[in-house]
Design a protein around this motif. Structure first.
Motif, PDB file in Angstrom:
ATOM      1  N   MET A 145      58.945 -62.967  22.333  1.00 51.39           N
ATOM      2  CA  MET A 145      59.979 -61.957  22.574  1.00 51.39           C
ATOM      3  C   MET A 145      59.804 -61.367  23.979  1.00 51.39           C
ATOM      4  O   MET A 145      58.703 -61.023  24.399  1.00 51.39           O
ATOM      5  CB  MET A 145      59.885 -60.848  21.525  1.00 51.39           C
ATOM      6  N   LEU A 146      60.903 -61.269  24.697  1.00 47.19           N
ATOM      7  CA  LEU A 146      60.878 -60.741  26.058  1.00 47.19           C
ATOM      8  C   LEU A 146      60.984 -59.214  26.044  1.00 47.19           C
ATOM      9  O   LEU A 146      61.330 -58.592  25.045  1.00 47.19           O
ATOM     10  CB  LEU A 146      62.027 -61.341  26.865  1.00 47.19           C
ATOM     11  N   TRP A 147      60.678 -58.640  27.221  1.00 48.80           N
ATOM     12  CA  TRP A 147      60.763 -57.190  27.364  1.00 48.80           C
ATOM     13  C   TRP A 147      62.146 -56.683  27.007  1.00 48.80           C
ATOM     14  O   TRP A 147      62.308 -55.698  26.288  1.00 48.80           O
ATOM     15  CB  TRP A 147      60.397 -56.819  28.803  1.00 48.80           C
ATOM     16  N   ASN A 148      63.196 -57.344  27.518  1.00 52.41           N
ATOM     17  CA  ASN A 148      64.569 -56.911  27.245  1.00 52.41           C
ATOM     18  C   ASN A 148      64.899 -57.010  25.762  1.00 52.41           C
ATOM     19  O   ASN A 148      65.625 -56.170  25.215  1.00 52.41           O
ATOM     20  CB  ASN A 148      65.556 -57.753  28.062  1.00 52.41           C
ATOM     21  N   ASP A 149      64.373 -58.065  25.093  1.00 52.08           N
ATOM     22  CA  ASP A 149      64.617 -58.214  23.659  1.00 52.08           C
ATOM     23  C   ASP A 149      64.004 -57.045  22.881  1.00 52.08           C
ATOM     24  O   ASP A 149      64.647 -56.450  22.013  1.00 52.08           O
ATOM     25  CB  ASP A 149      64.019 -59.528  23.152  1.00 52.08           C
ATOM     26  N   ALA A 150      62.754 -56.735  23.195  1.00 53.82           N
ATOM     27  CA  ALA A 150      62.078 -55.621  22.517  1.00 53.82           C
ATOM     28  C   ALA A 150      62.788 -54.300  22.797  1.00 53.82           C
ATOM     29  O   ALA A 150      62.891 -53.429  21.924  1.00 53.82           O
ATOM     30  CB  ALA A 150      60.619 -55.554  22.964  1.00 53.82           C
ATOM     31  N   LEU A 151      63.299 -54.150  24.032  1.00 55.61           N
ATOM     32  CA  LEU A 151      64.011 -52.930  24.389  1.00 55.61           C
ATOM     33  C   LEU A 151      65.302 -52.788  23.600  1.00 55.61           C
ATOM     34  O   LEU A 151      65.666 -51.684  23.156  1.00 55.61           O
ATOM     35  CB  LEU A 151      64.307 -52.925  25.888  1.00 55.61           C
ATOM     36  N   VAL A 152      66.006 -53.894  23.399  1.00 54.07           N
ATOM     37  CA  VAL A 152      67.241 -53.878  22.598  1.00 54.07           C
ATOM     38  C   VAL A 152      66.940 -53.436  21.166  1.00 54.07           C
ATOM     39  O   VAL A 152      67.649 -52.604  20.578  1.00 54.07           O
ATOM     40  CB  VAL A 152      67.906 -55.267  22.614  1.00 54.07           C
ATOM     41  N   ILE A 153      65.855 -53.979  20.595  1.00 57.88           N
ATOM     42  CA  ILE A 153      65.504 -53.638  19.209  1.00 57.88           C
ATOM     43  C   ILE A 153      65.088 -52.175  19.098  1.00 57.88           C
ATOM     44  O   ILE A 153      65.517 -51.456  18.187  1.00 57.88           O
ATOM     45  CB  ILE A 153      64.380 -54.566  18.716  1.00 57.88           C
ATOM     46  N   ALA A 154      64.247 -51.706  20.054  1.00 57.54           N
ATOM     47  CA  ALA A 154      63.819 -50.312  20.015  1.00 57.54           C
ATOM     48  C   ALA A 154      65.001 -49.363  20.190  1.00 57.54           C
ATOM     49  O   ALA A 154      65.132 -48.369  19.458  1.00 57.54           O
ATOM     50  CB  ALA A 154      62.775 -50.071  21.107  1.00 57.54           C
ATOM     51  N   GLY A 155      65.889 -49.673  21.144  1.00 54.41           N
ATOM     52  CA  GLY A 155      67.060 -48.833  21.361  1.00 54.41           C
ATOM     53  C   GLY A 155      68.008 -48.840  20.183  1.00 54.41           C
ATOM     54  O   GLY A 155      68.554 -47.800  19.792  1.00 54.41           O
ATOM     55  N   GLY A 156      68.211 -50.017  19.581  1.00 57.50           N
ATOM     56  CA  GLY A 156      69.082 -50.106  18.412  1.00 57.50           C
ATOM     57  C   GLY A 156      68.533 -49.333  17.227  1.00 57.50           C
ATOM     58  O   GLY A 156      69.279 -48.645  16.518  1.00 57.50           O
ATOM     59  N   GLY A 157      67.220 -49.430  16.998  1.00 54.26           N
ATOM     60  CA  GLY A 157      66.616 -48.667  15.905  1.00 54.26           C
ATOM     61  C   GLY A 157      66.738 -47.179  16.115  1.00 54.26           C
ATOM     62  O   GLY A 157      67.027 -46.423  15.183  1.00 54.26           O
ATOM     63  N   ALA A 158      66.522 -46.721  17.354  1.00 51.73           N
ATOM     64  CA  ALA A 158      66.641 -45.288  17.654  1.00 51.73           C
ATOM     65  C   ALA A 158      68.074 -44.804  17.480  1.00 51.73           C
ATOM     66  O   ALA A 158      68.322 -43.712  16.942  1.00 51.73           O
ATOM     67  CB  ALA A 158      66.154 -45.016  19.072  1.00 51.73           C
ATOM     68  N   ALA A 159      69.050 -45.613  17.930  1.00 53.83           N
ATOM     69  CA  ALA A 159      70.458 -45.218  17.794  1.00 53.83           C
ATOM     70  C   ALA A 159      70.869 -45.131  16.328  1.00 53.83           C
ATOM     71  O   ALA A 159      71.562 -44.186  15.912  1.00 53.83           O
ATOM     72  CB  ALA A 159      71.343 -46.215  18.541  1.00 53.83           C
ATOM     73  N   ALA A 160      70.439 -46.105  15.524  1.00 59.16           N
ATOM     74  CA  ALA A 160      70.758 -46.075  14.095  1.00 59.16           C
ATOM     75  C   ALA A 160      70.133 -44.851  13.431  1.00 59.16           C
ATOM     76  O   ALA A 160      70.767 -44.179  12.606  1.00 59.16           O
ATOM     77  CB  ALA A 160      70.263 -47.356  13.420  1.00 59.16           C
ATOM     78  N   LEU A 161      68.909 -44.522  13.808  1.00 57.01           N
ATOM     79  CA  LEU A 161      68.239 -43.361  13.242  1.00 57.01           C
ATOM     80  C   LEU A 161      68.964 -42.071  13.616  1.00 57.01           C
ATOM     81  O   LEU A 161      69.122 -41.166  12.783  1.00 57.01           O
ATOM     82  CB  LEU A 161      66.792 -43.316  13.732  1.00 57.01           C
TER      83      LEU A 161
END
Length: 401
Positions: A145-161
């Motif tokens: 997993m690339l940095w951008n991929d991990a950033l997308v997942i972290a940002g998406g989880g935070a937005a959903a929360l």
């Protein structure tokens, strides 16, 4: 190695994966709680399986446009569109046909998943050289997993929360009592769709970490785990978020410390471990608590029956009853009741007569409904009511030695 992973000491990507997984676990646990309380847990299964065609089609579109077919943002966008279509199909079938919701879920789940498998099979025959790894969306994969991929997942989880926090009150009302929520002016259908939209968002964000097959476990298991510990809805939501976050964080750390361990299944297994601990050791609803309650109730019954036998000068043969009477100082070793035992026995027999009169009197119907053979009558009737009953029964009967 595991200690370093738990302390986020294994590099930027591992740290972002752990943080992203934790945010995903918290948001999945909280979202799944509303789904669980609404009794629509299987909807998450249909939504998750409906994402697979979108992953394949998004890959084909990006390759046709000359881009990288494995761009995570593009794949997640495709899966979101596909999941949205699946959710619309599910709602349309439920509202406009005579199909029950479980039948509609089965239809949407099987058709979309089958279509997705066909698309992935076609992709494997194209030979474009970049399709490897798409099967990771089935069970999750963070390897490479690339940095951008991990950033997308972290940002998406935070937005959903964040969205869940903003909408928690109307979703709680709709989950518990949709009729009351409608009477209060809350648009139940819109809240339902928003709830399903959050489920879809959590599912899409969690594809890379947990996979579409296992994301339903991360949505439901934390909610069920939390339900063992409390009866209050706000605490269930909070505990579900904590359980989901802990499972995701520990699972991601375990996977990072042992590269051969897949992240998604490990997260689900950690979540199941928390569920198993709650099932066994929760103070009120756990198996151990239920066993202890049964043992306590059994001993109360034996003690009560033993006292009634003493009061009626009957022989006692049950070993457990004899042990309990002796342990409480109500019976001597030779089987003769003590002074305390005779007093308790007389009280138990008199209470039986009192309850018999209460149960035969319609004016005490509410109190009679509380009779279980063990409840003290003083906890149900007032002292004046008990004196009136005693006047009808007559004087107390002494228990002989």
């Amino acid at each position: 190695m595991l200690f370093d992973a738990l302390l986020l000491q294994l590099g930027y990507n591992a740290t972002l994966v752990a943080i992203g997984a934790t945010l995903l676990g918290v948001s999945a646990g909280i979202t799944g709680t509303f789904l669980f309380l609404r009794k629509r847990a299987l909807v998450s299964d249909a939504v998750s399986h409906a994402t697979l065609p979108g992953v394949g089609i998004a890959f084909l579109v990006m390759v046709a446009l000359g881009g990288d077919g494995r761009n995570l943002a593009g794949l997640l966008l495709g899966s979101a569109i596909s999941a949205g279509i699946g959710l619309w199909c599910l709602n349309w079938l439920t509202r406009n046909t005579r199909l029950a919701e479980d039948a509609a879920i089965g239809a949407v789940l099987s058709v979309f998943f089958g279509f997705g498998i066909v698309i992935l099979t076609v992709i494997q025959t194209l030979g474009v050289g970049r399709q490897a790894g798409l099967e990771g969306f089935l069970l999750g994969s963070t390897a490479g997993m690339l940095w951008n991929d991990a950033l997308v997942i972290a940002g998406g989880g935070a937005a959903a929360l964040l969205l869940i926090v903003l909408m928690r009150r109307p979703m709680t009302m709709v989950a518990f009592d949709p009729e009351y929520a409608a009477a209060r002016g809350i648009p139940v259908s819109r809240i339902d769709m928003a709830m399903m939209g959050l489920v879809m968002a959590v599912t899409v964000v969690g594809l890379k970490i947990v996979g579409l097959i296992l994301i339903v476990a991360l949505l439901i298991i934390p909610a069920v785990t939390a339900r063992f510990w409390t009866e209050r809805s706000d605490l269930v939501v909070l505990l579900a978020g904590v359980a989901g976050g802990v499972a995701a964080y520990v699972g991601a750390a375990l996977s990072a410390s042992a590269p051969n361990l897949p992240t998604g299944p490990i997260i689900v297994l950690v979540s199941f471990a928390l569920f198993a601990l709650s099932l066994l050791f929760a103070p009120n609803r756990g198996v151990l608590a239920a066993v202890l309650r049964h043992i306590r109730f059994q001993r109360q019954v034996h003690l009560r029956q033993g006292l009634l036998a003493v009061a009626q000068e009957q022989l006692i043969y049950e070993p457990l009853t004899l042990r309990l009477l002796r342990r409480h100082g109500l019976l001597r070793a030779d089987g003769v009741p003590t002074e305390k035992g005779r007093a308790r026995a007389a009280k138990a027999l008199r209470d039986e007569h009192r309850w018999a009169l209460v149960r035969s009197d319609q004016s005490h119907e509410a109190a009679a409904a509380m009779y279980d053979g063990l409840r003290d009558i003083e906890t149900v009737l007032t002292a004046d009511q008990i004196r009136e009953i005693d006047a009808l029964i007559g004087g107390p009967k002494e228990v002989s030695a």
